[in-house]
Design an enzyme around this catalytic site. Structure first.
Site, PDB file in Angstrom:
ATOM      1  N   SER A 146      30.702  31.093 -33.121  1.00 55.49           N
ATOM      2  CA  SER A 146      31.508  31.922 -34.025  1.00 55.49           C
ATOM      3  C   SER A 146      32.125  31.004 -35.066  1.00 55.49           C
ATOM      4  O   SER A 146      32.375  29.824 -34.779  1.00 55.49           O
ATOM      5  CB  SER A 146      32.629  32.610 -33.240  1.00 55.49           C
ATOM      6  OG  SER A 146      33.604  33.117 -34.125  1.00 55.49           O
ATOM      7  N   TYR A 159      39.022  31.473 -26.983  1.00 50.93           N
ATOM      8  CA  TYR A 159      37.728  31.836 -27.585  1.00 50.93           C
ATOM      9  C   TYR A 159      37.243  30.747 -28.557  1.00 50.93           C
ATOM     10  O   TYR A 159      36.077  30.351 -28.531  1.00 50.93           O
ATOM     11  CB  TYR A 159      37.903  33.172 -28.304  1.00 50.93           C
ATOM     12  CG  TYR A 159      36.666  33.775 -28.920  1.00 50.93           C
ATOM     13  CD1 TYR A 159      35.683  34.382 -28.131  1.00 50.93           C
ATOM     14  CD2 TYR A 159      36.493  33.777 -30.304  1.00 50.93           C
ATOM     15  CE1 TYR A 159      34.566  34.970 -28.702  1.00 50.93           C
ATOM     16  CE2 TYR A 159      35.383  34.364 -30.885  1.00 50.93           C
ATOM     17  CZ  TYR A 159      34.421  34.962 -30.078  1.00 50.93           C
ATOM     18  OH  TYR A 159      33.314  35.543 -30.660  1.00 50.93           O
ATOM     19  N   LYS A 163      33.909  28.490 -28.230  1.00 56.69           N
ATOM     20  CA  LYS A 163      32.876  28.537 -29.275  1.00 56.69           C
ATOM     21  C   LYS A 163      32.657  27.152 -29.917  1.00 56.69           C
ATOM     22  O   LYS A 163      31.533  26.813 -30.294  1.00 56.69           O
ATOM     23  CB  LYS A 163      33.238  29.576 -30.335  1.00 56.69           C
ATOM     24  CG  LYS A 163      33.192  31.022 -29.821  1.00 56.69           C
ATOM     25  CD  LYS A 163      31.822  31.403 -29.288  1.00 56.69           C
ATOM     26  CE  LYS A 163      31.677  32.891 -29.015  1.00 56.69           C
ATOM     27  NZ  LYS A 163      30.376  33.245 -28.431  1.00 56.69           N
TER      28      LYS A 163
HETATM   29  P1  NAP Z   1      30.039  43.254 -27.660  1.00 58.80           P
HETATM   30  O1  NAP Z   1      29.673  44.340 -28.599  1.00 58.80           O
HETATM   31  O2  NAP Z   1      31.363  43.305 -26.976  1.00 58.80           O
HETATM   32  O3  NAP Z   1      28.850  43.126 -26.554  1.00 58.80           O
HETATM   33  C1  NAP Z   1      28.977  42.187 -25.538  1.00 58.80           C
HETATM   34  C2  NAP Z   1      27.704  42.126 -24.741  1.00 58.80           C
HETATM   35  O4  NAP Z   1      27.867  41.097 -23.750  1.00 58.80           O
HETATM   36  C3  NAP Z   1      27.385  43.412 -23.997  1.00 58.80           C
HETATM   37  O5  NAP Z   1      25.987  43.587 -23.956  1.00 58.80           O
HETATM   38  C4  NAP Z   1      27.928  43.142 -22.592  1.00 58.80           C
HETATM   39  O6  NAP Z   1      27.224  43.846 -21.549  1.00 58.80           O
HETATM   40  C5  NAP Z   1      27.630  41.661 -22.458  1.00 58.80           C
HETATM   41  N1  NAP Z   1      28.462  41.004 -21.455  1.00 58.80           N
HETATM   42  C6  NAP Z   1      29.821  41.016 -21.333  1.00 58.80           C
HETATM   43  N2  NAP Z   1      30.188  40.287 -20.266  1.00 58.80           N
HETATM   44  C7  NAP Z   1      29.043  39.813 -19.695  1.00 58.80           C
HETATM   45  C8  NAP Z   1      28.766  39.026 -18.558  1.00 58.80           C
HETATM   46  N3  NAP Z   1      29.738  38.539 -17.787  1.00 58.80           N
HETATM   47  N4  NAP Z   1      27.467  38.768 -18.264  1.00 58.80           N
HETATM   48  C9  NAP Z   1      26.461  39.262 -19.022  1.00 58.80           C
HETATM   49  N5  NAP Z   1      26.672  40.003 -20.130  1.00 58.80           N
HETATM   50  C10 NAP Z   1      27.952  40.282 -20.451  1.00 58.80           C
HETATM   51  O7  NAP Z   1      30.007  41.829 -28.356  1.00 58.80           O
HETATM   52  P2  NAP Z   1      29.344  41.387 -29.753  1.00 58.80           P
HETATM   53  O8  NAP Z   1      30.347  41.611 -30.813  1.00 58.80           O
HETATM   54  O9  NAP Z   1      27.996  41.965 -29.895  1.00 58.80           O
HETATM   55  O10 NAP Z   1      29.250  39.805 -29.522  1.00 58.80           O
HETATM   56  C11 NAP Z   1      28.051  39.163 -29.129  1.00 58.80           C
HETATM   57  C12 NAP Z   1      28.233  37.658 -29.283  1.00 58.80           C
HETATM   58  O11 NAP Z   1      28.553  37.353 -30.645  1.00 58.80           O
HETATM   59  C13 NAP Z   1      29.381  37.082 -28.445  1.00 58.80           C
HETATM   60  O12 NAP Z   1      29.038  35.804 -27.984  1.00 58.80           O
HETATM   61  C14 NAP Z   1      30.507  36.984 -29.442  1.00 58.80           C
HETATM   62  O13 NAP Z   1      31.461  36.013 -29.069  1.00 58.80           O
HETATM   63  C15 NAP Z   1      29.742  36.596 -30.694  1.00 58.80           C
HETATM   64  N6  NAP Z   1      30.448  36.870 -31.941  1.00 58.80           N
HETATM   65  C16 NAP Z   1      30.795  38.148 -32.288  1.00 58.80           C
HETATM   66  C17 NAP Z   1      31.453  38.363 -33.483  1.00 58.80           C
HETATM   67  C18 NAP Z   1      31.844  39.744 -33.952  1.00 58.80           C
HETATM   68  O14 NAP Z   1      32.498  39.838 -35.000  1.00 58.80           O
HETATM   69  N7  NAP Z   1      31.466  40.808 -33.273  1.00 58.80           N
HETATM   70  C19 NAP Z   1      31.772  37.286 -34.309  1.00 58.80           C
HETATM   71  C20 NAP Z   1      31.417  36.005 -33.925  1.00 58.80           C
HETATM   72  C21 NAP Z   1      30.753  35.811 -32.737  1.00 58.80           C
HETATM   73  P3  NAP Z   1      27.893  45.162 -20.836  1.00 58.80           P
HETATM   74  O15 NAP Z   1      27.817  46.251 -21.831  1.00 58.80           O
HETATM   75  O16 NAP Z   1      27.030  45.435 -19.658  1.00 58.80           O
HETATM   76  O17 NAP Z   1      29.284  44.791 -20.496  1.00 58.80           O
END
Ligand code: NAP
Length: 250
Positions: A146, A159, A163
């Site tokens: 991130s 976090y 990261k």
């Molecule tokens: P999200 O919508 O909250 O989705 C999270 C995903 O991770 C879901 O598929 C969830 O599965 C899974 N998950 C949660 N806990 C888990 C565990 N213990 N083991 C296996 N899977 C697990 O998140 P997102 O926004 O798509 O983020 C995805 C990645 O991008 C993350 O690493 C996040 O830190 C990074 N990121 C996101 C943003 C942003 O703005 N959204 C920005 C920078 C980085 P379930 O549905 O089964 O719980």
């Protein structure tokens, strides 16, 4: 003439791909012909929806539950994939959570849970696939970090530490695996519209984004697809590509 797909016959694992960014990544790799493992922690229903969406355009995928913050669960996941597919060509370490709070009041449990999944989970998965990829002399690993891992963020000490750790882990793994034809890179999203960001105040955030909009999961998936599939990405390793609308420039 039909153009061949770049990942035809290959196996890809995307952790946390039942929704959000992971889902978009899984779809983009399946569109390139990979059979994609849709890993999830709690929602089989969501994972099945992703599989159906992939099947609807003739792509291949199957759901697999595993808690990526748990070492044994990760080892079991990788074993199951190897028993079924005999190889792993692409690993995308995407699963992540936030548990925000000011450092002074942050509970140790909230620190630990975020580190366990967002950093240790990347280590567990990378270690678990490494033997197979080293044997294959081939593999592409992409870690989702991130921009806050590059610049810090108030309320996200856990976090951003995790990261930032992913960036160091990416570089070390890239150096260890380079001689065996395995590349390891990171993608650092800015603010992307998913469940993770749905409660954020977007007006203040938008003002900080030169391109003037939040990112979509597909914006991140585009960079991952390039690193995972393009032959021309073979000479890129140890790098972090920012997908943030220009928010962080150094
Ligand atoms: P999200 O919508 O909250 O989705 C999270 C995903 O991770 C879901 O598929 C969830 O599965 C899974 N998950 C949660 N806990 C888990 C565990 N213990 N083991 C296996 N899977 C697990 O998140 P997102 O926004 O798509 O983020 C995805 C990645 O991008 C993350 O690493 C996040 O830190 C990074 N990121 C996101 C943003 C942003 O703005 N959204 C920005 C920078 C980085 P379930 O549905 O089964 O719980």
């Amino acid at each position: 003439m039909t153009l061949s797909k770049l990942l035809e016959g290959q196996t890809a694992i995307v952790t946390g791909s039942s929704r959000g960014i992971g889902k978009a990544i899984a779809i983009s790799l399946a569109m390139e012909g990979a059979e994609v493992v849709i890993n999830y922690s709690s929602s089989l229903e969501n994972a099945n929806k992703v599989v159906s969406e992939i099947n609807s355009f003739g792509g291949k995928a199957y759901p697999l539950q595993a808690d990526i913050s748990n070492e044994n669960s990760v080892n079991e996941l990788i074993k199951t994939v190897l028993d079924k597919n005999n190889k792993i060509d692409v690993l995308v370490n995407n699963a992540g959570i936030t548990k925000d709070g000011l450092l002074m009041r942050m509970k140790t449990d909230d620190w630990q849970k975020v580190l366990d999944l967002n950093l240790s989970g990347v280590f567990y998965c990378t270690r678990a696939v490494s033997r197979q990829m080293l044997k294959q002399k081939k593999g592409r690993i992409i870690n989702i970090t991130s921009v806050v891992g590059l610049m810090g963020n108030p309320g996200q000490a856990n976090y951003s530490a995790a990261k930032a750790g992913v960036v160091g882990l990416t570089q070390s793994a890239a150096k260890e695996f380079a001689s065996r034809g395995i590349t390891v890179n990171a993608v650092a999203p800015g603010f992307i519209s998913t469940d993770m960001t749905k409660d954020l105040n977007s007006e203040a955030i938008l003002a900080a984004i030169p391109l003037g909009r939040l990112g979509e999961p597909e914006d991140v998936a585009g960079a991952v697809r390039f690193l995972a599939a393009e032959p021309s990405a073979a000479y890129i390793t140890g790098q972090t590509i920012q997908v943030d609308g220009g928010m962080v420039m150094s």
